[in-house]
Design a protein around this motif. Structure first.
Motif: not given
Length: 650
Positions: A437-440, A427-428, A404-405, A284-285
């Motif tokens: 970012e998702a992995e982190l 998402y920028p 997340m953005l 949903d991003i």
């Protein structure tokens, strides 16, 4: 002020502000010489209600020397009336209100002051509090003394249909037996309404339909009642709502599956990769493609049920594209090649067509599967509860992706936006930045403690580390062999140095001449097919190129191809024996059958019927004409031709 004299367990509980059960246990312990809360009061047994065999404990809180050990004061209380059901909360609250006042003796100023304070704090009249306290002391602090009295007709059915209906029924002079039968009919009617499509509109529609059908039933039975009598309360309707499952099961199987009774399994008994569940999760991003168009990325997830870890593979789909076998197979190969995952022993997959390619791994997985365990299991259709990864996707939505953005919420019709009336902010970053970012964030989630179930108190990362410390190691596979396992095998005939796959010509220098070869069609778009070359194994083929008519490279490429063909011919020649065909022919001729020719049926030169065969070249050949005879014959022929011509003119 502490109460004095011999006290029973109930009075001792009120004085010490403990429960009656705790007071009884304390008196029993002190009777055996064991101190209670550092004190050892004088305890005796006396005849009275409340103990076993008609005896009860009594305690003396004053000076033990002043206690009369010989006098047995019989203690008896008036049994409290039986309380109505569901009174636990009321009893506990009333006991809490009067507990402080009960610490002081009856008629003392301290008790009066405490009752006044409780009246102001809890909004109860002092007279009511005195009544509660008196009833509790009268009945030996029996809990039933603080509850409502059970009605004398408790347990008996007092309302058959509804209060208005029952009153109107009896006012009409009808007997209670028929009323009980009517009440049973109404109950079954409500059950049927809940089982029908009327339940989808709620209890109000059930009530409306029930009122109408009750009037029709009374009309059939020739019973005249006022319209106001046909009323059923909400409670009467709602208490039968469990019958709605019949309509839900028949028309909403997905919802019925969510209500299905299920068992509980302990996945901590599994080892890592013993059972892996896979599914696809649309995120949903919202973000942007390199060309600036809007895209919602997708995650292909694998859950290891033994550790609750999630392996993730993110996909940015092309415009108008869905998840294909290429995406799913690529994610699976990435998981197998990962040093902390490896090859699964059992794969639990969804019913989507993109997962059908894993049927080609059944034989391979059967070799490493546990005894009696199927290597591949298909999940039940439209049953989210049958796939444990579905609940993990919901947790990841809350703990990872919602942080997340670009997150727009799970309801695409009501997106979360930063400005009313405008689309949500994307998402920028780029897709690579999103994946990083998702992995982190998922790695951080792997370290969070699980709060329920068999894994309560541990985290996915810790659970995996414990298995590694216990000696677990992943099962690896050759990446080329694994990739080849997902190719589609076909047979093709080599024609003029190429094979046709999907309408495209493919070549290889070692292709055999005009033979059938095994072809592996790739699952990845744009990848070259593989060919199983005799004596060499699998190799990738090259696309057939088009050359300019005047380009010298075309001639060179043609020469290379023809040289390869010549080499192939020579190789074939070396693998053959030169046959002696003449010897073989002589062998066949000498073996032909021989037989003597029989006598002729008719000898034409001596038979009596020989004249019949005149003209059939049975006799000698005709005599040749001389030159003079041939000249005469030609002149006679011309003369006959002229005569015929003149006859035709005349």
């Amino acid at each position: 002020m502490i109460a004095s004299g011999w006290l029973g367990a109930g009075e001792f509980a009120a004085v010490m502000n403990i429960t009656r059960r705790a007071a009884t246990d304390a008196l029993k312990a002190m009777a055996k010489g064991k101190p209670w809360r550092g004190e050892l009061f004088t305890v005796r047994t006396a005849h009275g209600r409340g103990g076993a065999s008609g005896s009860t404990y009594q305690v003396y809180l004053g000076d033990p020397s002043e206690a009369d050990e010989t006098a047995l004061i019989p203690i008896s209380f008036t049994p409290a009336p039986a309380a109505a059901s569901n009174q636990a909360a009321r009893i506990e609250r009333r006991l809490m209100i009067i507990s402080e006042a009960a610490k002081y003796p009856r008629g003392s100023a301290e008790r009066a002051a405490e009752l006044e304070r409780a009246s102001r704090q809890f909004g109860k009249p002092i007279r009511t509090l005195r009544t509660w306290l008196a009833n509790a002391e009268k009945h030996g602090w029996d809990a039933n003394a603080l509850a409502y009295k059970r009605p004398s007709n408790s347990g008996e059915q007092r309302v058959f249909v509804s209060r208005p209906f029952d009153r109107a029924w009896r006012a009409a002079g009808l007997d209670d037996a028929a009323l009980a039968d009517m009440g049973e009919w109404v109950t079954r009617l409500i059950n049927g309404l809940w089982q029908s499509e009327a339940q989808r509109a709620g209890w109000g529609r059930i009530q409306l339909e029930a009122h109408t059908l009750m009037q029709l039933e009374c009309r059939k039975r020739d019973i005249a009642l006022p319209k106001a009598a046909f009323h059923l309360s909400k409670r009467r309707i709602v208490e039968r709502s469990h019958h709605r499952i019949v309509d839900i099961y028949a028309n909403d199987r997905k919802r019925a599956d969510d209500w299905k009774h299920r068992i509980t399994r302990n996945n901590r008994l599994l080892m890592p990769m013993d059972q892996v569940v896979m599914d696809v999760k649309p995120l949903d991003i919202v973000m942007s493609r390199p060309d600036g168009s809007e895209v919602w990325p997708t995650m292909i997830g694998f859950q290891d049920n033994a550790t609750h870890r999630i392996f993730y593979h993110f996909v940015m789909k092309r415009k108008g594209e869905g998840i294909t076998q290429e995406h799913v197979i690529g994610a699976f190969i990435d998981m197998v090649m990962h040093p902390e995952w490896g090859f699964p022993r059992q794969l639990y997959r969804d019913n989507g067509s993109e997962f059908f390619a894993f049927d080609r791994l059944r034989e391979c997985m059967a070799e490493i599967a546990l005894d009696g365990v199927k290597p591949i299991i298909n999940a039940k259709a439209y049953s989210g509860a049958s796939k444990q990864i579905e609940s993990k996707f919901a947790i990841l939505d809350r703990q990872v992706f919602s942080q997340m953005l670009g997150y727009a919420g799970s309801n695409r019709m009501v997106k979360k936006t930063q400005t009313v009336g405008k689309p949500p902010a994307r998402y920028p970053g780029s897709f690579e930045e999103f994946v990083a970012e998702a992995e982190l964030r998922i790695a951080d989630w792997h370290g969070m403690t699980i709060k329920s179930g068999p894994f309560k108190g541990t985290s996915p990362a810790q659970c995996f580390a414990d298995h590694v410390d216990s000696g677990w190691r992943p099962i690896t596979a050759d990446p080329f062999a694994l990739d080849l396992a997902f190719h589609q095998r076909e047979a093709r005939t080599v024609q003029n140095g190429f094979v046709s796959v999907g309408g495209v010509k493919w070549r290889h220098p070692e292709l055999p001449l005009r033979r059938k070869v095994e072809i592996a069609r790739p699952y990845r778009r744009g990848a070259a097919p593989l060919v199983n070359l005799p004596g060499l194994g699998w190799a990738a083929m090259q696309h057939d190129e088009f050359w300019h008519p005047q380009e010298i490279g075309g001639a060179e490429a043609s020469s290379r191809v023809q040289c390869a063909q010549v080499r192939g011919v020579k190789a074939l020649r070396k693998d053959a024996i030169v046959p002696d065909l003449a010897a073989a022919m002589r062998e066949r001729v000498t073996r032909l059958p021989r037989a003597t020719t029989p006598n002729p049926v008719i000898e034409f030169l001596t038979a009596q019927d020989a004249p019949k065969f005149e003209g059939d070249r049975i006799g000698p050949a005709p005599r040749a004409l001389s030159a003079e005879e041939e000249n005469v014959r030609r002149q006679n022929a011309k003369l006959r031709q002229m005569e015929k011509y003149r006859a035709n003119r005349a």
